[in-house]
Design a protein around this motif. Structure first.
Motif, short mmCIF file in Angstrom:
data_model
loop_
_atom_site.label_atom_id
_atom_site.label_comp_id
_atom_site.label_asym_id
_atom_site.label_seq_id
_atom_site.Cartn_x
_atom_site.Cartn_y
_atom_site.Cartn_z
N THR A 159 4.61 10.91 5.77
CA THR A 159 3.19 10.64 5.68
C THR A 159 2.78 10.58 4.21
O THR A 159 3.51 11.03 3.33
CB THR A 159 2.38 11.75 6.37
OG1 THR A 159 2.65 12.99 5.70
CG2 THR A 159 2.77 11.86 7.84
N LYS A 160 1.58 10.06 3.95
CA LYS A 160 1.10 9.97 2.57
C LYS A 160 0.99 11.35 1.90
O LYS A 160 1.39 11.50 0.73
CB LYS A 160 -0.25 9.25 2.53
CG LYS A 160 -0.13 7.74 2.72
CD LYS A 160 -1.50 7.08 2.84
CE LYS A 160 -2.34 7.27 1.60
NZ LYS A 160 -3.63 6.53 1.70
N SER A 214 0.83 -1.20 0.00
CA SER A 214 0.00 0.00 0.00
C SER A 214 0.87 1.25 0.00
O SER A 214 2.05 1.21 0.37
CB SER A 214 -0.90 0.01 1.23
OG SER A 214 -0.13 0.18 2.41
N VAL A 215 0.26 2.36 -0.40
CA VAL A 215 0.98 3.64 -0.37
C VAL A 215 1.33 4.00 1.07
O VAL A 215 2.38 4.58 1.34
CB VAL A 215 0.14 4.75 -1.02
CG1 VAL A 215 0.82 6.11 -0.87
CG2 VAL A 215 -0.10 4.45 -2.50
N ALA A 216 0.47 3.62 2.01
CA ALA A 216 0.74 3.89 3.43
C ALA A 216 2.00 3.17 3.88
O ALA A 216 2.82 3.72 4.63
CB ALA A 216 -0.46 3.46 4.27
N ALA A 273 4.99 5.01 2.41
CA ALA A 273 5.25 6.26 3.14
C ALA A 273 5.90 5.96 4.48
O ALA A 273 6.85 6.65 4.90
CB ALA A 273 3.96 7.03 3.33
N LEU A 320 4.34 12.29 0.73
CA LEU A 320 4.73 11.46 -0.42
C LEU A 320 4.12 12.02 -1.71
O LEU A 320 4.79 12.11 -2.75
CB LEU A 320 4.28 10.02 -0.19
CG LEU A 320 4.65 9.00 -1.28
CD1 LEU A 320 6.14 8.73 -1.27
CD2 LEU A 320 3.88 7.70 -1.07
N TYR A 321 2.85 12.40 -1.63
CA TYR A 321 2.16 12.88 -2.82
C TYR A 321 2.56 14.30 -3.22
O TYR A 321 2.08 14.79 -4.24
CB TYR A 321 0.65 12.78 -2.62
CG TYR A 321 0.13 11.37 -2.84
CD1 TYR A 321 0.44 10.66 -3.99
CD2 TYR A 321 -0.66 10.74 -1.87
CE1 TYR A 321 -0.02 9.36 -4.20
CE2 TYR A 321 -1.13 9.45 -2.07
CZ TYR A 321 -0.81 8.76 -3.23
OH TYR A 321 -1.25 7.48 -3.42
N ARG A 371 -0.46 7.31 -7.58
CA ARG A 371 0.19 6.01 -7.43
C ARG A 371 0.86 5.56 -8.73
O ARG A 371 1.92 4.94 -8.71
CB ARG A 371 -0.82 4.96 -6.97
CG ARG A 371 -0.19 3.59 -6.70
CD ARG A 371 -1.23 2.55 -6.34
NE ARG A 371 -0.63 1.23 -6.24
CZ ARG A 371 -0.19 0.68 -5.10
NH1 ARG A 371 -0.27 1.34 -3.97
NH2 ARG A 371 0.34 -0.54 -5.11
#
Length: 251
Positions: free
Chosen positions: A55-56, A44-46, A49, A59-60, A66
């Motif tokens: 934190t997400k 997962s992206v979580a 991160a 990251l973004y 994604r």
């Protein structure tokens, strides 16, 4: 001594900020690759991160979505795979013939996906972002095909034949190796050395057929004969069962 103008200082700061963002993005890509290795292709992206220590939302700030992250991971993975192939070629015997060089390319590719199966699945078979993965696969296939097309083209020209088909043949062969590699990762019914030998024999046998057709007397490798310079299949490994054979036995 003249002092820097505000504009020059501002440009320097902008360059430093751009470099720092690129460094941070590269660090996050490395963290994402480690997260894939730890959690698998469905990471997962979580988890990514967390591995990066951020934190997400942070990251973004560095990746649009994604798919952008997957594309960046794929590009880095592709670079590592190509480095592996170039290293294998550099380590090859300087007197190695084309068949042996083809075997080195095939084996290096298979070794790359064998050592990093989760990364391979994350980039290539991620159903959520298949388009991003397909872009990377196409790029890698084209780059490997260029290597093969050089070897095939040189062989054809040395025989006085038209080398115009070298690139398209190389692309087809790389697709074959990629698909065989996918099958092998799932089945593992033979060793990597055996698969390398079989694929190299098929590739070299096809080229040998072209050469033989233009120059009778050269001959083509006998079916099942390993190409020169390729490892012999492991005779202790079991063959894949033939479902048709069972049907014949019960007929």
């Amino acid at each position: 001594m003249p002092h820097d103008t505000p504009a020059v200082k501002g440009n320097d700061r902008s360059v430093r900020n751009t470099e720092r963002r690129a460094e941070r993005r590269a660090e996050m890509v490395d963290a994402a690759m480690d997260a894939v290795r730890e959690h698998g292709a469905g990471v997962s992206v979580a988890d990514i991160a967390k591995r990066a220590g951020i934190t997400k939302p942070v990251l973004y700030r560095h990746f649009a979505d994604r798919a952008d992250l997957q594309r960046a991971v794929g590009e880095k993975s592709a670079e590592l795979l190509m480095e592996r192939i170039f290293t294998a070629l550099e380590a090859a015997d300087s007197e190695a013939d084309e068949a042996a060089l083809i075997a080195h390319i095939v084996d290096a590719f298979l070794a790359g996906i064998e050592d990093e199966p989760e990364l391979w699945h994350f980039v290539v078979h991620n159903t959520a972002e298949r388009e991003a993965g397909s872009e990377i696969v196409e790029d890698v296939q084209e780059r490997i095909a260029r290597l093969l097309s050089i070897l095939i083209g040189e062989r054809l020209r040395a025989a006085g034949l038209d080398s115009g088909g070298a690139e398209v043949w190389a692309l087809g062969l790389v697709g074959m190796v990629k698909n065989a590699g996918d099958w092998w990762l799932e089945r593992r019914t033979m060793s990597r050395a055996a698969l390398t030998s079989y694929l190299t024999t098929l590739i070299w046998g096809g080229l040998g057929g072209v050469l033989a057709a233009a120059a009778p007397g050269r001959g083509t490798p006998a079916p099942g004969t390993p190409a020169p310079g390729t490892p012999a299949p492991d005779p202790t490994l079991r063959a894949v069962p033939d479902p048709c054979e069972k049907e014949r036995d019960h007929a």
